[in-house]
Motif scaffolding. Structure first.
Motif, PDB file in Angstrom:
ATOM      1  N   LEU A  94      -5.266   4.517  -0.477  1.00 19.41           N
ATOM      2  CA  LEU A  94      -5.499   6.094  -1.064  1.00 19.41           C
ATOM      3  C   LEU A  94      -4.309   7.223  -0.604  1.00 19.41           C
ATOM      4  O   LEU A  94      -3.655   7.584  -1.440  1.00 19.41           O
ATOM      5  CB  LEU A  94      -6.736   6.745  -0.821  1.00 19.41           C
ATOM      6  CG  LEU A  94      -7.011   8.232  -1.348  1.00 19.41           C
ATOM      7  CD1 LEU A  94      -6.995   8.005  -2.822  1.00 19.41           C
ATOM      8  CD2 LEU A  94      -8.135   8.575  -0.771  1.00 19.41           C
ATOM      9  N   THR A  95      -3.782   6.982   0.717  1.00 20.79           N
ATOM     10  CA  THR A  95      -3.049   7.949   1.153  1.00 20.79           C
ATOM     11  C   THR A  95      -1.342   7.341   1.224  1.00 20.79           C
ATOM     12  O   THR A  95      -0.595   8.149   1.619  1.00 20.79           O
ATOM     13  CB  THR A  95      -3.539   8.169   2.444  1.00 20.79           C
ATOM     14  OG1 THR A  95      -3.629   7.090   3.403  1.00 20.79           O
ATOM     15  CG2 THR A  95      -4.830   8.898   2.500  1.00 20.79           C
ATOM     16  N   GLY A  96      -1.297   6.195   0.642  1.00 21.79           N
ATOM     17  CA  GLY A  96       0.282   5.786   0.596  1.00 21.79           C
ATOM     18  C   GLY A  96       0.834   4.594   1.317  1.00 21.79           C
ATOM     19  O   GLY A  96       1.875   4.309   1.401  1.00 21.79           O
ATOM     20  N   VAL A  97       0.030   3.740   2.077  1.00 18.35           N
ATOM     21  CA  VAL A  97       0.624   2.717   2.879  1.00 18.35           C
ATOM     22  C   VAL A  97       1.307   1.887   2.075  1.00 18.35           C
ATOM     23  O   VAL A  97       2.295   1.281   2.674  1.00 18.35           O
ATOM     24  CB  VAL A  97      -0.630   2.176   3.556  1.00 18.35           C
ATOM     25  CG1 VAL A  97      -1.226   1.107   2.858  1.00 18.35           C
ATOM     26  CG2 VAL A  97       0.215   1.372   4.859  1.00 18.35           C
ATOM     27  N   LEU A  98       1.127   1.634   0.851  1.00 15.27           N
ATOM     28  CA  LEU A  98       1.723   0.598  -0.001  1.00 15.27           C
ATOM     29  C   LEU A  98       3.023   1.081  -0.263  1.00 15.27           C
ATOM     30  O   LEU A  98       4.082   0.483  -0.044  1.00 15.27           O
ATOM     31  CB  LEU A  98       0.903   0.113  -1.453  1.00 15.27           C
ATOM     32  CG  LEU A  98      -0.466  -0.374  -0.938  1.00 15.27           C
ATOM     33  CD1 LEU A  98      -1.299  -0.316  -2.329  1.00 15.27           C
ATOM     34  CD2 LEU A  98      -0.467  -1.826  -0.335  1.00 15.27           C
ATOM     35  N   GLU A  99       3.188   2.377  -0.961  1.00 18.66           N
ATOM     36  CA  GLU A  99       4.395   3.075  -1.140  1.00 18.66           C
ATOM     37  C   GLU A  99       5.076   3.282   0.054  1.00 18.66           C
ATOM     38  O   GLU A  99       6.402   2.884  -0.116  1.00 18.66           O
ATOM     39  CB  GLU A  99       3.906   4.286  -1.810  1.00 18.66           C
ATOM     40  CG  GLU A  99       3.242   4.232  -3.227  1.00 18.66           C
ATOM     41  CD  GLU A  99       1.922   3.922  -3.357  1.00 18.66           C
ATOM     42  OE1 GLU A  99       1.184   4.077  -4.447  1.00 18.66           O
ATOM     43  OE2 GLU A  99       1.269   3.767  -1.831  1.00 18.66           O
ATOM     44  N   ASN A 100       4.875   3.681   1.274  1.00 16.45           N
ATOM     45  CA  ASN A 100       5.328   3.784   2.449  1.00 16.45           C
ATOM     46  C   ASN A 100       6.068   2.452   2.843  1.00 16.45           C
ATOM     47  O   ASN A 100       7.112   2.519   3.487  1.00 16.45           O
ATOM     48  CB  ASN A 100       4.517   4.132   3.400  1.00 16.45           C
ATOM     49  CG  ASN A 100       4.262   6.049   3.129  1.00 16.45           C
ATOM     50  OD1 ASN A 100       4.905   6.455   2.103  1.00 16.45           O
ATOM     51  ND2 ASN A 100       3.401   6.695   3.877  1.00 16.45           N
TER      52      ASN A 100
END
Length: 257
Positions: A136-142
């Protein structure tokens, strides 16, 4: 079971110069509730058994060092890059990236989503621990952004989601869906009503793949449920339902040859 029995992803097997493994419980020395190839340094298992299990995984990946670089996971959106495996003082993060050959990187899970990434052409690999909060908070995109910072090209990154809990076994309580729907109204499709009033069955795997695809990378879901496949995988939720004292963790790792 003495033989390691990792799951392989065809998308990653097809890449030159990359080895990977979504390890199962098979081939480990741990006993009791941890029986098998427990990789969890944070579990209550005998540390010497966990160290031996991780060394076996490292040998399977054909690396010289006796361990795989994995962070101290905290359900965050944070990602780090490394050229070594840490024996102690692991950084707190949930994504990890490397460009160093023979330096395997990985994450441990017990129902959350393990995602392995590779840009074989530009020689960058990574791994992400995608629980609901991290996803939800963006670990994949980061993790993708960190790979780009290390020389990867987004259009050439392949991402594979390994064994994790499936929607049919992941019930969530009232209001759990709210932050997902607030972020994007389309996320409501990942929540189906359960038999319990106000509760939902959450398709976290579908949500993870959707985030990966929206981030512009090619993604594959192995569609293997850790909760259901007891002989092969550890499961936090299964342990909780059975009121067992603790649980093991499986490792998912990737390395440049």
């Amino acid at each position: 079971m003495d033989q390691l029995t990792p799951v392989q992803a065809s998308m990653l097997v097809a890449l030159d110069g990359v080895r990977h493994a979504f390890f199962t419980r098979g081939g480990g020395v741990s006993k009791g509730v941890y029986e098998g190839l427990n990789a969890g340094l944070g579990s209550g298992d005998e540390r010497s058994d966990v160290v031996e299990n991780r060394a076996r995984m490292a040998r399977y990946l054909d690396i010289a060092q006796p361990d795989i670089a994995s962070p101290y996971q905290v359900h965050s959106p944070d990602c780090v890059a490394t050229d070594v495996a840490w024996l102690n003082d692991r950084p707190k993060a949930d994504g990890i990236v490397t460009t160093t050959p023979k330096n395997a990187v990985g994450i441990v899970t017990a129902d959350c989503g393990p995602v392995l990434f590779a840009d074989a052409e530009n020689r960058v690999v990574g791994a992400a621990h995608a629980g609901w909060k991290g996803a939800l908070t963006g670990v994949l995109e980061n993790t993708i952004a960190k790979m780009e910072a290390e020389g990867a090209q987004r259009a050439k990154i392949k991402a594979v989601l390994g064994p994790m809990i499936s929607a049919r076994n992941y019930e969530v309580g009232p209001g759990f869906d709210a932050p997902f729907v607030e972020l994007d109204g389309g996320n409501s499709r990942f929540f189906k009503p359960s038999v319990k009033p106000g509760h939902h069955m959450f398709d976290l795997a579908g949500y993870i793949v959707d985030r990966l695809q929206k981030a512009g990378v090619e993604a594959e879901n192995l569609d293997i449920c850790t909760y259901a496949a007891e002989d092969d995988f550890y499961s936090y939720r299964r342990t909780t339902h059975r009121k067992e004292p603790d649980y093991g963790r499986q490792m998912s790792a990737i390395v440049l040859e």
